[in-house]
Design an enzyme around this catalytic site. Structure first.
Site, PDB file in Angstrom:
ATOM      1  N   LYS A 163      -0.016  -8.676  -0.337  1.00 16.21           N
ATOM      2  CA  LYS A 163      -1.326  -8.000  -0.308  1.00 16.21           C
ATOM      3  C   LYS A 163      -1.461  -7.063  -1.515  1.00 16.21           C
ATOM      4  CE  LYS A 163      -1.702  -4.198   2.369  1.00 16.21           C
ATOM      5  NZ  LYS A 163      -2.144  -2.975   1.702  1.00 16.21           N
ATOM      6  N   ASN A 164      -0.416  -6.306  -1.796  1.00 19.33           N
ATOM      7  CA  ASN A 164      -0.531  -5.249  -2.817  1.00 19.33           C
ATOM      8  C   ASN A 164      -0.432  -5.769  -4.237  1.00 19.33           C
ATOM      9  OD1 ASN A 164      -0.901  -3.540  -0.719  1.00 19.33           O
ATOM     10  ND2 ASN A 164       1.122  -2.591  -0.811  1.00 19.33           N
ATOM     11  N   CYS A 171      -6.684   8.831   4.199  1.00 16.64           N
ATOM     12  CA  CYS A 171      -6.411   7.728   5.118  1.00 16.64           C
ATOM     13  C   CYS A 171      -5.347   8.228   6.089  1.00 16.64           C
ATOM     14  CB  CYS A 171      -5.943   6.503   4.352  1.00 16.64           C
ATOM     15  SG  CYS A 171      -4.251   6.654   3.845  1.00 16.64           S
ATOM     16  N   ARG A 220      -5.388  11.234   0.056  1.00 17.16           N
ATOM     17  CA  ARG A 220      -4.952  10.295  -0.983  1.00 17.16           C
ATOM     18  C   ARG A 220      -5.688  10.660  -2.278  1.00 17.16           C
ATOM     19  NH1 ARG A 220      -3.103   5.519   1.603  1.00 17.16           N
ATOM     20  NH2 ARG A 220      -2.572   4.589  -0.391  1.00 17.16           N
ATOM     21  N   ASP A 234       6.932   1.932   2.278  1.00 16.36           N
ATOM     22  CA  ASP A 234       6.321   1.016   3.256  1.00 16.36           C
ATOM     23  C   ASP A 234       7.347   0.458   4.228  1.00 16.36           C
ATOM     24  OD1 ASP A 234       3.937  -0.434   0.886  1.00 16.36           O
ATOM     25  OD2 ASP A 234       4.044   1.501   1.888  1.00 16.36           O
ATOM     26  N   ARG A 287      -4.608  -5.777   8.514  1.00 18.97           N
ATOM     27  CA  ARG A 287      -4.844  -5.525   7.092  1.00 18.97           C
ATOM     28  C   ARG A 287      -3.723  -6.124   6.244  1.00 18.97           C
ATOM     29  NH1 ARG A 287      -4.521   0.166   6.043  1.00 18.97           N
ATOM     30  NH2 ARG A 287      -4.604  -0.661   3.945  1.00 18.97           N
TER      31      ARG A 287
HETATM   32  C1  EPZ Z   1       0.267   1.755  -3.166  1.00 18.02           C
HETATM   33  O1  EPZ Z   1      -0.554   2.833  -2.738  1.00 18.02           O
HETATM   34  C2  EPZ Z   1       0.323   0.779  -2.004  1.00 18.02           C
HETATM   35  N1  EPZ Z   1      -1.029   0.302  -1.694  1.00 18.02           N
HETATM   36  C3  EPZ Z   1       0.909   1.478  -0.777  1.00 18.02           C
HETATM   37  O2  EPZ Z   1       1.030   0.500   0.253  1.00 18.02           O
HETATM   38  C4  EPZ Z   1       2.314   1.976  -1.132  1.00 18.02           C
HETATM   39  O3  EPZ Z   1       2.827   2.683  -0.031  1.00 18.02           O
HETATM   40  C5  EPZ Z   1       2.218   2.903  -2.355  1.00 18.02           C
HETATM   41  O4  EPZ Z   1       1.596   2.202  -3.447  1.00 18.02           O
HETATM   42  C6  EPZ Z   1       3.595   3.374  -2.807  1.00 18.02           C
HETATM   43  O5  EPZ Z   1       4.399   2.290  -3.101  1.00 18.02           O
HETATM   44  C7  EPZ Z   1      -1.544  -0.704  -2.436  1.00 18.02           C
HETATM   45  O6  EPZ Z   1      -0.937  -1.183  -3.369  1.00 18.02           O
HETATM   46  C8  EPZ Z   1      -2.908  -1.184  -2.040  1.00 18.02           C
HETATM   47  P1  EPZ Z   1       0.547   5.782  -5.209  1.00 18.02           P
HETATM   48  P2  EPZ Z   1      -1.102   3.917  -3.823  1.00 18.02           P
HETATM   49  O7  EPZ Z   1      -0.646   5.965  -6.081  1.00 18.02           O
HETATM   50  O8  EPZ Z   1      -1.468   3.223  -5.070  1.00 18.02           O
HETATM   51  C9  EPZ Z   1       0.022  10.485  -4.760  1.00 18.02           C
HETATM   52  C10 EPZ Z   1       0.699  -0.420   2.390  1.00 18.02           C
HETATM   53  O9  EPZ Z   1       1.124  -0.098   3.507  1.00 18.02           O
HETATM   54  N2  EPZ Z   1      -1.053  10.347  -5.760  1.00 18.02           N
HETATM   55  O10 EPZ Z   1       1.846   5.347  -5.809  1.00 18.02           O
HETATM   56  O11 EPZ Z   1      -2.115   4.756  -3.156  1.00 18.02           O
HETATM   57  C11 EPZ Z   1      -0.402   9.894  -3.421  1.00 18.02           C
HETATM   58  O12 EPZ Z   1      -1.134  10.855  -2.672  1.00 18.02           O
HETATM   59  C12 EPZ Z   1       0.221   0.667   1.441  1.00 18.02           C
HETATM   60  O13 EPZ Z   1       0.642  -1.586   1.945  1.00 18.02           O
HETATM   61  C13 EPZ Z   1      -1.613  11.489  -6.318  1.00 18.02           C
HETATM   62  O14 EPZ Z   1      -1.236  12.609  -5.987  1.00 18.02           O
HETATM   63  O15 EPZ Z   1       0.227   4.769  -4.031  1.00 18.02           O
HETATM   64  C14 EPZ Z   1       0.899   9.568  -2.764  1.00 18.02           C
HETATM   65  O16 EPZ Z   1       1.427  10.741  -2.174  1.00 18.02           O
HETATM   66  C15 EPZ Z   1       0.321   2.048   2.040  1.00 18.02           C
HETATM   67  N3  EPZ Z   1      -2.636  11.357  -7.215  1.00 18.02           N
HETATM   68  C16 EPZ Z   1       1.786   9.161  -3.955  1.00 18.02           C
HETATM   69  O17 EPZ Z   1       1.146   9.686  -5.130  1.00 18.02           O
HETATM   70  C17 EPZ Z   1      -3.102  10.132  -7.598  1.00 18.02           C
HETATM   71  O18 EPZ Z   1      -4.027  10.076  -8.449  1.00 18.02           O
HETATM   72  C18 EPZ Z   1       1.943   7.656  -4.082  1.00 18.02           C
HETATM   73  O19 EPZ Z   1       0.703   7.141  -4.368  1.00 18.02           O
HETATM   74  C19 EPZ Z   1      -2.521   8.982  -7.025  1.00 18.02           C
HETATM   75  C20 EPZ Z   1      -1.497   9.100  -6.113  1.00 18.02           C
END
Ligand code: EPZ
Length: 430
Positions: free
Chosen positions: A22-23, A115, A120, A305, A397
């Site tokens: 998915k990701n 979420c 986020r 995850d 999802r």
């Molecule tokens: C991706 O989310 C995945 N989703 C998540 O999978 C996965 O858990 C995550 O990466 C970490 O591996 C998809 O790919 C659709 P991040 P993403 O940006 O991109 C903070 C699942 O279950 N952050 O690496 O949102 C954020 O709040 C999902 O399949 C900022 O502070 O992850 C979080 O604490 C859940 N500012 C951390 O970084 C930003 O601008 C990781 O976020 C962006 C992120």
């Protein structure tokens, strides 16, 4: 509202082939608006993928699914915004932002809500896009983004290797003027799959040292076909389903190297593993051992995850396991639901202490998010008696046909459409 009804204690045993990630598919579908047309194979049939197709259709693209292949024909883009309902349907719609700006020169999206995993923020996405030449104004919950002078290359050092921000930078810069370098970029396999897709479409992206990505802007991308990598988190989930029921499983059509950080943890619990080129077998004949501590980290560290699925196994361990969730602020909502099934879990901020119990008992529980929901199914498979798992829309999802596959592997799990709730909901809507 649909739910699962599980009669626990059946052993999981057999073989399962893993569907596409998915990701990886989501950012690749966003990138599809930069190609005249493309065919994306091994695309899982999930509600998040449907949400992405709804956005593509709104933007003016034609999408068509044939089995696991989705064809996207760009046609003339008619919209360069994502309306609030579509943004709310899937939080990761933010990954369309970079691609829309690259295609249209501007974009308007509503601020993605928080979420189930906590707020986020998208500050890293926005500050990176500004470095690429995007002006961003916030207007009553909407973001108006424009790159009047066109997008240009930049050197971007991410303070945190954000997966989504890395994807947005790649999508915004792959057809920009000049070269973009991302330091401390995310390195998840899904990022490399997006890079491969763009290069197959004529992009010029290379990964230098582990975390440096160099994107040479090209005038345009052209048509291509791509095969999405297998879903590493789904693979981990099925491995845990066998472990938690003291069963045995062969998980095929997956990449063992993508879950290298999880394998030693499964072995620490006593699981017997065998690795093949594109498969892993697991067997556990006894009560699992505890894991001393699991710290979730950016790839190649232990994936956040996988925290909930492994916690399901730890609830039955002979001893205490400690989890430290370093990626998301609030990713233990599944713990309270596991406690309803007899688990002993104490959560303090980013730390969860799981004291293993001999038995879990069935109970009515509610999914709180995608991976947390899947972990409740794992606990229900092991529990004595009946569990009813509500709000399984979260699970749909990210897991294709979960109950069908688990039934085939020996579980007693059925989906039920709860008319009572439906009727109540209908009445409420008047
Ligand atoms: C991706 O989310 C995945 N989703 C998540 O999978 C996965 O858990 C995550 O990466 C970490 O591996 C998809 O790919 C659709 P991040 P993403 O940006 O991109 C903070 C699942 O279950 N952050 O690496 O949102 C954020 O709040 C999902 O399949 C900022 O502070 O992850 C979080 O604490 C859940 N500012 C951390 O970084 C930003 O601008 C990781 O976020 C962006 C992120």
């Amino acid at each position: 509202m649909a739910s699962f009804v599980v009669q626990g204690s059946n052993r999981i045993s057999g073989e399962i082939s893993i569907h596409g990630a998915k990701n990886a598919a989501l950012p690749i579908l966003a990138g599809a608006i930069l190609c005249p047309d493309c065919i994306i194979h091994n695309c899982p049939d999930l509600s998040d993928i449907t949400a992405a197709r709804n956005i593509l259709s709104y933007l003016g693209c034609e999408t068509h699914r044939e089995g696991n292949s989705i064809t996207v024909k760009r046609g003339g883009i008619i919209n360069c915004d994502i309306p609030d309902p579509l943004m709310r349907e899937m939080r990761s719609s933010i990954v369309f932002l970079g691609a829309i700006i690259a295609r249209c020169g501007f974009a308007k999206i509503s601020m993605p809500g928080g979420c189930e995993l906590g707020p986020r923020p998208i500050d890293l996405h926005l500050s990176s896009l500004e470095k690429l030449g995007v002006q961003i104004e916030e207007d009553h919950g909407y973001l108006n983004c424009s790159a009047a002078g066109g997008l240009h290359g930049a050197v971007i050092s991410l303070p945190f290797p954000s997966v989504g921000a890395t994807e947005n930078i790649i999508l915004a810069s792959c057809t920009a003027q000049g070269e973009t370098v991302i330091y401390n970029a995310a390195r998840e396999p899904e990022i490399l799959d997006l890079i491969q897709f763009i290069n197959e479409a004529g992009g010029k992206i290379r990964v230098d040292s582990d975390s440096t990505i160099i994107i040479q802007g090209v005038p345009a991308l052209y048509s291509c076909e791509h095969f999405v990598i297998p879903d590493r988190i789904v693979a981990i989930t099925y491995l845990c389903a066998a472990a938690v029921t003291k069963g045995d499983i062969l998980v095929t059509n997956m990449r063992p190297e993508h879950i290298a950080a999880v394998l030693p943890v499964l072995e620490e619990t006593g699981c017997l593993l065998r690795q093949y080129d594109d498969a892993i077998s697991l067997r556990l004949d006894r009560r699992p051992k505890p894991v001393k501590n699991i710290r979730t980290m950016p790839y190649p560290g232990f994936p956040t995850d996988a925290q909930a699925p492994l916690m399901a196994l730890s609830t039955l361990a002979e001893g205490s396991s400690m989890y430290i969730e370093n990626i998301f602020e609030n990713r233990y909502k599944h713990a309270a639901e596991m406690v309803r099934m007899g688990a002993k879990i104490k959560v303090e901020g980013r730390v969860a202490l799981v004291e293993g119990v001999k038995k879990l008992h069935g109970a009515p529980v509610e999914c709180t998010d995608l991976r947390g929901g899947a972990s409740l199914v794992l606990c229900a498979l092991a529990a004595e008696g009946e569990s009813r798992i509500e709000k399984i829309n979260h699970i749909q999802r990210g897991y294709e046909d979960l109950e069908v596959n688990l039934s085939r592997l020996g579980a007693n799990i059925k989906r039920s459409q709860d008319e009572r709730n439906e009727t109540e909901e209908e009445n409420a809507q008047g």
